[in-house]
Structure formats: structure tokens, C-alpha cells
Write an enzyme that holds these catalytic residues in place. Structure first.
Site, mmCIF file in Angstrom:
data_model
loop_
_atom_site.group_PDB
_atom_site.id
_atom_site.type_symbol
_atom_site.label_atom_id
_atom_site.label_comp_id
_atom_site.label_asym_id
_atom_site.label_seq_id
_atom_site.Cartn_x
_atom_site.Cartn_y
_atom_site.Cartn_z
ATOM 1 N N HIS A 109 36.735 -20.137 -38.005
ATOM 2 C CA HIS A 109 35.398 -20.190 -37.431
ATOM 3 C C HIS A 109 34.606 -18.969 -37.870
ATOM 4 C CE1 HIS A 109 37.692 -17.676 -34.586
ATOM 5 N NE2 HIS A 109 36.544 -17.020 -34.483
ATOM 6 N N HIS A 198 31.396 -14.015 -41.474
ATOM 7 C CA HIS A 198 32.517 -14.406 -42.324
ATOM 8 C C HIS A 198 33.454 -15.329 -41.548
ATOM 9 C CE1 HIS A 198 33.893 -10.914 -39.992
ATOM 10 N NE2 HIS A 198 35.090 -11.508 -40.013
#
Length: 252
Positions: A109, A198
Site C-alpha cells: 500500500h 512509496h
């Protein structure tokens, strides 16, 4: 019906006859409280929680488990894991060759908050307010353009991650500002000052950032060679996980 509703009014102290006591006794025996419906309530064990890193690949909690505290964070879930895991397998082979503690991250995620604590009574208010905050944001296309290396604040794990491109960063940063404002209103910790959006895909035990950076060129080359596997993904939802509950918020 509340259990308190079954507390019977026995009248004044003068009602002390044997017939009255017998009637009350028989009536009490017949009353049976209904079994409460706890299907929508998370049941917390009464025993003290012991954090054992050996049970979850050496990972440790960033703060201790306390009954009634719900660990919560907000994030964007990557929708097409099948394509993603193809490139993860190639990067994992490189990392495993010099660090056998390498594992694939279970829940891939992009974080839009740090992990913070909500008391149980705050969950409804927080999640409903978050709905209002996110409702006016547009969906967007997510792309990655880099490989990154991060170490957690506790220096217990080092992560290999995919960094988002500039356009994705702009959309995510706009959503983040609104989430940070909400967190601030609730007196909760906001995200990092200069966010680097990220998606962590691999991790190794300990602070191995220097070691991974020494092998960074190999990781980057693999990413560039197989970047085509990661197609552009439309992101139309933001998730909030609190304890064992996941709330999904649709973007426009």
C-alpha cells in the site's frame, strides 16, 4: 433492549409478605436476559498482550498494545497485485542473494498517514469526518518510476519500495494535506513534513540501508527492465484501517 430495562421495580420496603416474596422469586427465575449481538464489535482478550516478534517475521510494534486503543492508519491500496508480484519476485531474488532475511511485504500500500491511536469512542466520529474530507477528491492514475530504500524509525527493518511518479505524487500530496488537517483537528500526529510517497514491497531485518544501497544498481536495473509489467492503475478509493476494521472511501 438494554439489560437495565430488565431491572424490576420491587416497590416500597413495606412489601414484605411471603406471597410477594414468592411471586418475586418465581418471576426472577423466569426472566432470562437475551444474548447480546456482538457481531459488529471487536472482542479484545482480557489476557495481557505479549508482543512476540518471532510470530511475525521479526516485526515489532511501534507502540505497545493497550486494550481500548485501536491502531489506525490511512492508505491507498494497490489494485493489481498479480502484475506487481511478478516484479517483486525478480527483485526478491536479488536481495535474497545477499540477505536471507528478505521477505515480501504482506499488505502492499501507499501510506497517507503514520500509524496512530484511536480510542474506541473516537472511531465513529473520526471515520465519518474523514468521509467528508475525502468526498471532493478526484480519482487519479498511479504510476511508479523509481526504486527506493527506507529504514523504519525504530531501525528494526529496512524496506525496498517503489516510488511514485511526479503526477501521482501531486494527487497524493493534495489528499495528504486534507488528511493532515483532519489529524491536527483531532490532536493526532500528522505525516512527515516532506512526504515521499512509496509502496514498500520487500523488507529485511535490521538497519541494512547501507548494504542495500551498495546493491542498488542491480535493483534499479531489474526495475527498469521490467517496469512495463506495472501498468497504470486507476485509484478511486482511499482506505482507513482501524484495528480489524477497514473503511473505504470512494473518490470522484
Amino acid at each position: 433492549m438494554s439489560a437495565l430495562a430488565y431491572i424490576r421495580d420491587y416497590g416500597s420496603e413495606e412489601e414484605t409478605s411471603e406471597d410477594s416474596e414468592k411471586e418475586d422469586s418465581e418471576h426472577c427465575k423466569k426472566l432470562k436476559l437475551p444474548t447480546p449481538n456482538l457481531s459488529g464489535v471487536s472482542v479484545v482478550p482480557s489476557e495481557d498482550h505479549i508482543d512476540d516478534p518471532s510470530l511475525h517475521s521479526g516485526r515489532t510494534r511501534s507502540f505497545p498494545h493497550v486494550r481500548g486503543n485501536w491502531a489506525t492508519f490511512i492508505y491507498v491500496e494497490y489494485p493489481n497485485k498479480e502484475n506487481l508480484f511478478q516484479i517483486i519476485a525478480k527483485l526478491e531474488a536479488i536481495v535474497t542473494s545477499f540477505d536471507e532475511s528478505c521477505i515480501v511485504c504482506e499488505d502492499v500500500h501507499i501510506s497517507l498517514s503514520k500509524t496512530f491511536v484511536l480510542r474506541y469512542h473516537m472511531i465513529k466520529s473520526f471515520t465519518s469526518t474523514l468521509q467528508n474530507v475525502l468526498s471532493n477528491n478526484n480519482s487519479f492514475v498511479l504510476n511508479f518510476d523509481s526504486v527506493e530504500v527506507y529504514c523504519n524509525e525504530e531501525k528494526t527493518r529496512t524496506f525496498i519500495a517503489l516510488g511514485v511518479d511526479a503526477i501521482s505524487h501531486a494527487y497524493l500530496n493534495n489528499i495528504l494535506k486534507q488528511i493532515d488537517s483532519l489529524l491536527d483537528d483531532f490532536k493526532l500526529p500528522t505525516f512527515y513534513e516532506n512526504p515521499s510517497f512509496h509502496m514498500s514491497i520487500l523488507s529485511v531485518i535490521g538497519n541494512k540501508k547501507e548494504l542495500l544501497l551498495k546493491n542498488f544498481n542491480n535493483l534499479y536495473d531489474i526495475f527498469i527492465q521490467h517496469k512495463y509489467i506495472l501498468k497504470s492503475e486507476n485509484i478511486n478509493k482511499v482506505n482507513c484501517k482501524s484495528g480489524n476494521k477497514i473503511y473505504q472511501y470512494c473518490l470522484k
